[in-house]
Design an enzyme around this catalytic site. Structure first.
Site: not given
Ligand code: NOJ
Length: 555
Positions: A98, A198, A254, A328-329
């Site tokens: 990542d 990211d 992402e 994970h979000d």
């Molecule tokens: C997306 C990530 O998946 C998340 O977990 C993170 O807090 C934010 N980007 C900031 O890097």
């Protein structure tokens, strides 16, 4: 290797902090991942995406990088990492890292030097605005509050689209971009197989830095930096300077609040940017008026229509999507879209089928393959996530009661996905012999990997089969997509076609029985590739049980 080998692959996401603790400190680590490679091999996944393990103060669990070149001691050593890479490769499993290049931690050397002096070259690595008596503009941080933080010593503000501890990098600066590319090559030279990038569509900020209107929920500044003016230029440069120099790597971006048009540009092979992208529109169907911090039953029709319009749009522009329900979000998919009480197994399997057989590359988030659920935390002390803690305060300030706020967090917090993997029914769910950094889900005695492996009809074996089918049938990896039965409530169905193979995929997303009329062309000898309830006989008027799904192939 075929140039689009990743179309036949399935990616498994590891959130290392919660995967497996090998040294008894309550945090998952690299040696823990090595211990579980055989499990991942058994599931059959091809690629592991591991969320950030670089040196970090962990304010945002590693998405706040303080040193790009070293492994954080909490996770182990560089030697451990190299061993992991070697052992994974020996088993035929690839590893992607990542990579967070929109921002660094404010503990990064660059930021510390930037703070020392406005004339330092590092000052220009970040985005600053001088103090003109008020905050530079009204953009909101994605984690709550303003996106600007004032530094008295410099009499300037720096931009942070995420937490105060995550300062946005200045991609306008050539030298910064060179540093980033050099660092990316460092990891690829080590032999990693690619990157998950990211929030990579936020790199290019509109130079006007205009105020937003706040008329609608998304009018919070994002139109000035989402898919920004130079984003495609930067990604093409990154591709030229980095990706194009390595064979058989995979890159996935992402994409925050993006659209189909840009996602085609990001992934259409001819443009040489990325291999595939994540978008999140289908995961906003339970946001009341676009507000995540609200409670609302999800709207099935909206969910299906969004996913299908992306399928059609990306296909038309020859783009490629990462397919996923969870990460994970996000809250656990089975708690959100399934039925954990009466149809646990059936809904877990049907969700898997619906996603895995569409056009794109599927991603499984750790624990999804056994139907891990939201943990139902009942006090704020159980939460760890910075976004949840910030919004807890914001919602209380808005006047909601503690009870209401906790109910929202139970459904929306990112910590729902971050509880330790439930390996077995023993102490701490077999994750660690010390108390874990975040509480274990209450149902671990029942829902755990040991039980899933023992039970032949478990969600685990369904996922294993889905992964295997992708390897066996080109219609899954390369077929075209066509939506069907779109007027039938609760039915999520599509056809895939590839030369002489035609695949019919039908999923009942409801707890009611449904009847569908099968098209004549499918009423000939074919093969049921996978189903929720075991045998299914394909006939003209087909009755579907609650959360029943199947995939049927004719040639
Ligand atoms: C997306 C990530 O998946 C998340 O977990 C993170 O807090 C934010 N980007 C900031 O890097």
């Amino acid at each position: 290797m075929k140039k689009d080998w990743w179309k036949k692959s399935v990616v498994y996401q590891i959130y290392p902090k919660s995967f497996k603790d090998s040294n008894g400190d309550g945090f998952g680590d690299i040696v823990g991942i090595i211990e579980k490679l055989d499990y991942l091999k058994k599931l059959g996944v091809d690629i592991l995406w591991i969320t950030p393990m670089y040196v970090s103060p962990q304010n945002d669990n590693g998405y706040d990088i303080a040193n790009y070149y070293e492994i954080d001691p909490k996770f182990g050593t560089m030697e451990n990492f190299e061993t992991l890479l070697k052992k994974a490769h020996e088993k035929g499993i690839k590893i992607i890292m990542d990579m967070v290049v929109n921002h660094t931690s404010t503990e990064h050397e660059w930021f510390k030097k930037a703070l020392e002096n406005k004339n330092s070259k590092y000052h220009n690595y970040y985005i600053w605005k001088e103090n003109k008596g008020k905050i530079p503009n009204n953009w909101a941080s994605k984690f709550g509050g303003s996106a600007w933080e004032y530094i008295e010593k410099l009499d300037e503000y720096y931009l942070h689209l995420f937490d105060i501890n995550q300062a946005d990098l200045n991609w306008e600066n050539n030298e910064l971009r060179e540093e980033i590319y050099k660092m990316m090559r460092f990891w690829l030279d080590k032999g990693i197989d690619g990157f998950r990038l990211d929030v990579v569509n936020l790199l290019s900020k509109d130079s006007s830095f205009k105020d937003d209107t706040y008329e609608k929920v998304n009018d919070d500044g994002r139109k000035y930096y989402t898919d920004g003016p130079k984003i495609h230029e930067y990604l093409q440069e990154m591709n030229r300077e980095v990706f194009s120099k390595y064979e058989d790597i995979i890159t996935v971006g992402e994409m925050s609040s993006t659209n189909i048009e840009n996602s085609i540009k990001y992934t259409n092979e001819e443009r040489k940017e990325l291999n595939m992208v994540f978008n999140f529109h289908h995961l906003k169907v339970d946001y009341l008026n676009g507000d995540k911090w609200s409670l609302m039953e999800y709207n099935f029709k909206e969910l299906r229509d969004i996913l299908f319009s992306w399928q059609e749009g990306m296909q038309a522009g020859q783009g490629w999507s990462a397919l996923f329900w969870s990460n994970h979000d996000q809250p656990r998919n089975i708690s959100r879209f399934g039925n954990t009480k009466e149809y646990f197994n059936e809904s877990g399997k049907t969700l898997g089928t619906a996603i895995h057989l569409m056009r794109g590359t599927p991603y499984i988030y750790q624990g999804e393959e056994i139907g891990m659920e939201n943990p139902d935390f009942d006090s704020i002390e159980m939460y760890r996530d910075i976004e949840s803690l910030n919004n807890y305060k914001i919602l209380l300030e808005k006047g909601l009661t503690e009870k209401q706020v906790l109910e929202i967090l139970k459904n929306k917090s990112r910590d729902n996905a971050r509880t330790p993997i439930q390996w077995n029914g023993e102490k701490n769910a077999g994750f660690s012999n010390k108390e874990p950094w975040i509480p274990v889900g209450k149902n671990y005695k029942n829902i755990n990997i040991e039980n899933a492996l023992r039970e032949k009809a478990s969600i685990f074996y369904h996922y294993k089969k889905l992964i295997k089918l992708r390897k066996e049938y080109d219609v899954i990896s390369h077929g075209s997509f066509k939506k069907i039965y779109e007027n039938q409530e609760g039915i999520f169905a599509y056809e895939r076609i590839y030369s002489s193979e035609e695949l019919l995929v039908v999923c009942n997303f409801s707890i009611e029985e449904k009847e569908i009329v099968i098209e004549d062309k499918f009423l000939k000898d074919g093969k049921v590739l996978i189903s929720t309830y075991g045998d299914i006989f394909i006939e003209k008027k087909l009755k579907l049980k609650p959360f029943e799904s199947f995939a049927y192939l004719i040639k």
